[in-house]
Design an enzyme around this catalytic site. Structure first.
Site, PDB file in Angstrom:
ATOM      1  N   CYS A 169     -16.672 -25.952   4.972  1.00 16.97           N
ATOM      2  CA  CYS A 169     -15.333 -25.379   4.775  1.00 16.97           C
ATOM      3  C   CYS A 169     -14.316 -26.504   4.596  1.00 16.97           C
ATOM      4  CB  CYS A 169     -14.967 -24.506   5.974  1.00 16.97           C
ATOM      5  SG  CYS A 169     -13.310 -23.797   5.845  1.00 16.97           S
ATOM      6  N   ASP A 180      -8.826  -6.517   0.100  1.00 19.45           N
ATOM      7  CA  ASP A 180      -7.883  -6.860   1.162  1.00 19.45           C
ATOM      8  C   ASP A 180      -8.493  -6.422   2.478  1.00 19.45           C
ATOM      9  OD1 ASP A 180      -7.161  -3.846   0.868  1.00 19.45           O
ATOM     10  OD2 ASP A 180      -6.171  -4.495   2.702  1.00 19.45           O
ATOM     11  N   CYS A 220     -11.036 -26.203   5.159  1.00 18.19           N
ATOM     12  CA  CYS A 220      -9.758 -25.858   5.806  1.00 18.19           C
ATOM     13  C   CYS A 220      -9.310 -26.931   6.807  1.00 18.19           C
ATOM     14  CB  CYS A 220      -9.831 -24.479   6.457  1.00 18.19           C
ATOM     15  SG  CYS A 220     -10.386 -24.483   8.165  1.00 18.19           S
ATOM     16  N   CYS A 230     -11.494 -27.082  10.070  1.00 15.64           N
ATOM     17  CA  CYS A 230     -12.832 -27.674   9.929  1.00 15.64           C
ATOM     18  C   CYS A 230     -12.781 -29.162   9.612  1.00 15.64           C
ATOM     19  CB  CYS A 230     -13.630 -26.915   8.871  1.00 15.64           C
ATOM     20  SG  CYS A 230     -13.982 -25.215   9.397  1.00 15.64           S
ATOM     21  N   HIS A 244      -8.620 -20.643   9.467  1.00 16.36           N
ATOM     22  CA  HIS A 244      -9.985 -20.835   8.944  1.00 16.36           C
ATOM     23  C   HIS A 244     -10.527 -19.550   8.308  1.00 16.36           C
ATOM     24  CE1 HIS A 244     -14.277 -21.537   8.626  1.00 16.36           C
ATOM     25  NE2 HIS A 244     -14.394 -20.350   9.197  1.00 16.36           N
ATOM     26  N   ASP A 274       0.852  -1.189   0.000  1.00 16.41           N
ATOM     27  CA  ASP A 274       0.000   0.000   0.000  1.00 16.41           C
ATOM     28  C   ASP A 274       0.889   1.240   0.000  1.00 16.41           C
ATOM     29  OD1 ASP A 274       0.930   0.282   2.572  1.00 16.41           O
ATOM     30  OD2 ASP A 274      -0.990  -0.047   3.549  1.00 16.41           O
TER      31      ASP A 274
HETATM   32 ZN   LIG Z   1     -12.634 -23.876   8.043  1.00 19.35          ZN
END
Ligand SMILES: [Zn+2]
Length: 371
Positions: free
Chosen positions: A306, A268, A308, A311, A337, A95
């Protein structure tokens, strides 16, 4: 524009105008819409680069203001730039420092020349200007740099926002003149607070300067969601369709869905990691406070939809236990997550745009996501 940077549209949703595209940078391609995790101090908090690749992060954002203070940008330049310093092989966006200068630093006076301020860490004096922002971003060596801009805090008068727009155009011109790194693309930043006429004016003036991409700054700073969407509606009519559009500082899941619906390509936000560290999680059915008593004996996954690591391997009860025990793993798993959930949301939006089902994707998102 340098030849190592390009953007092409892969598909457009006929009913909303949502776009799927491909951004090419010196460190690889980015498929859009994309969510860019924030690595303020040259690290995405609690996550290693390997883990960031595992969750599908195509690019990370680093903060110029933080990495400039205490001569860090000189150290990073000596290391060969951010990519080698933090061992991140994929694209990096830096940035301009403008947002932090106006929100974090102790402001002195602001003139057309630049900003005199004192560091929020040690009170040391600094003069920030377009030339300063280009010099530091050159040292950091990201693939995409941002023009130095003036951010206003809300509420803001029309007069105050107009002055900031004029200064932002002046500074964009100077940023472009000072920007010499041929391997780096420089994006302009549209300002104008929540005034439609000023947003359009800012966009028009910056488009004349012909940047390879445009940020939309100064939103998600306390205005209503409706005001944010109104600005995006106004801007999408004038933004050049062949260039990427980046809605800065926005990462709340419904804001991403609405932004993509209005033709935004890049996002972002610190929200996934910041909220993750305090136990607030985003799931396909809305926000979850994992510290709540009701999860004490809940042996189900956090979000069955999910994909991930958290999860697929742990229960809500275990996660709640980690928080209450003050374990570092709690912050790590929850950051993991939240980042994967947000990145995955952008990925799913892209797939839906490409296969022509984006309106169905939006409807299904709202059927389950409780705000
Ligand atoms: Zn997850």
């Amino acid at each position: 524009m340098n030849s190592s940077f390009s953007f092409k549209i892969d598909a457009i949703c006929a009913s909303t105008g949502a776009r799927a595209g491909t951004l090419v940078t010196p460190h690889g391609e980015i498929k859009t819409p994309v969510f860019m995790p924030v690595g303020t101090q040259a690290t995405v908090k609690a996550m290693s680069p390997d883990e960031m690749i595992a969750i599908g992060s195509q690019i990370v954002l680093c903060n110029t203001y933080h990495l400039y203070l205490k001569d860090r940008s000189d150290v990073i330049a000596e290391a060969g730039g951010l990519h080698s310093f933090m061992n991140w092989p994929r694209p990096i966006l830096t940035d301009s420092g403008g947002f932090q200068v106006f929100s974090l630093a102790k402001l002195g006076h602001v003139t057309d020349e630049g900003v005199f301020c004192r560091s929020h860490i040690d009170g040391s004096p600094h003069t920030m200007s377009p030339e300063w922002a280009m010099d530091v971003q050159d040292k950091l060596g990201g693939d995409i740099a941002m023009c130095f801009d003036q951010c206003v805090s809300l509420p803001c008068s029309h007069e105050g926002a107009r002055k900031a727009v004029e200064r932002t155009t002046l500074w964009a011109r100077r940023s472009k003149e000072a920007h010499t790194k041929s391997s780096q693309a420089l994006f302009g930043i549209v300002q104008g607070a929540t005034f439609e006429d000023l947003r359009l004016r800012s966009a028009r003036e910056l488009i004349e300067l012909d940047f390879p991409g445009y940020g939309i700054g100064g939103l998600s700073v306390g205005e209503s969601h409706d005001d944010m969407y109104k600005m995006l509606d106004a801007l999408r009519a004038v933004m050049p369709p062949e260039k990427p559009r980046y809605l800065m500082g926005v990462g709340y899941p419904p804001n991403i869905v609405e932004g993509v619906s209005r033709g935004v390509d890049m996002f972002d936000c610190v929200l996934p990691t910041r909220n993750g560290r305090t136990g607030t999680l985003f799931t396909s059915f809305g926000r979850v406070n994992i510290k709540a008593k009701k999860y004490e004996r809940d042996f189900t996954p956090l979000d069955p939809e999910c994909d991930c690591y958290l999860c697929r391997n742990f229960t809500r009860a275990y996660l709640r236990h980690l928080y209450h025990a003050g374990e570092i793993l709690a912050a790590r798993l929850c950051s993991w997550h939240n980042l994967r959930f947000t990145i995955h949301l952008a990925e799913r939006a892209r797939e839906a745009i490409i296969d022509g089902s984006f309106p169905v994707f939006v409807r299904r998102f709202y059927e389950t996501f409780i705000d």
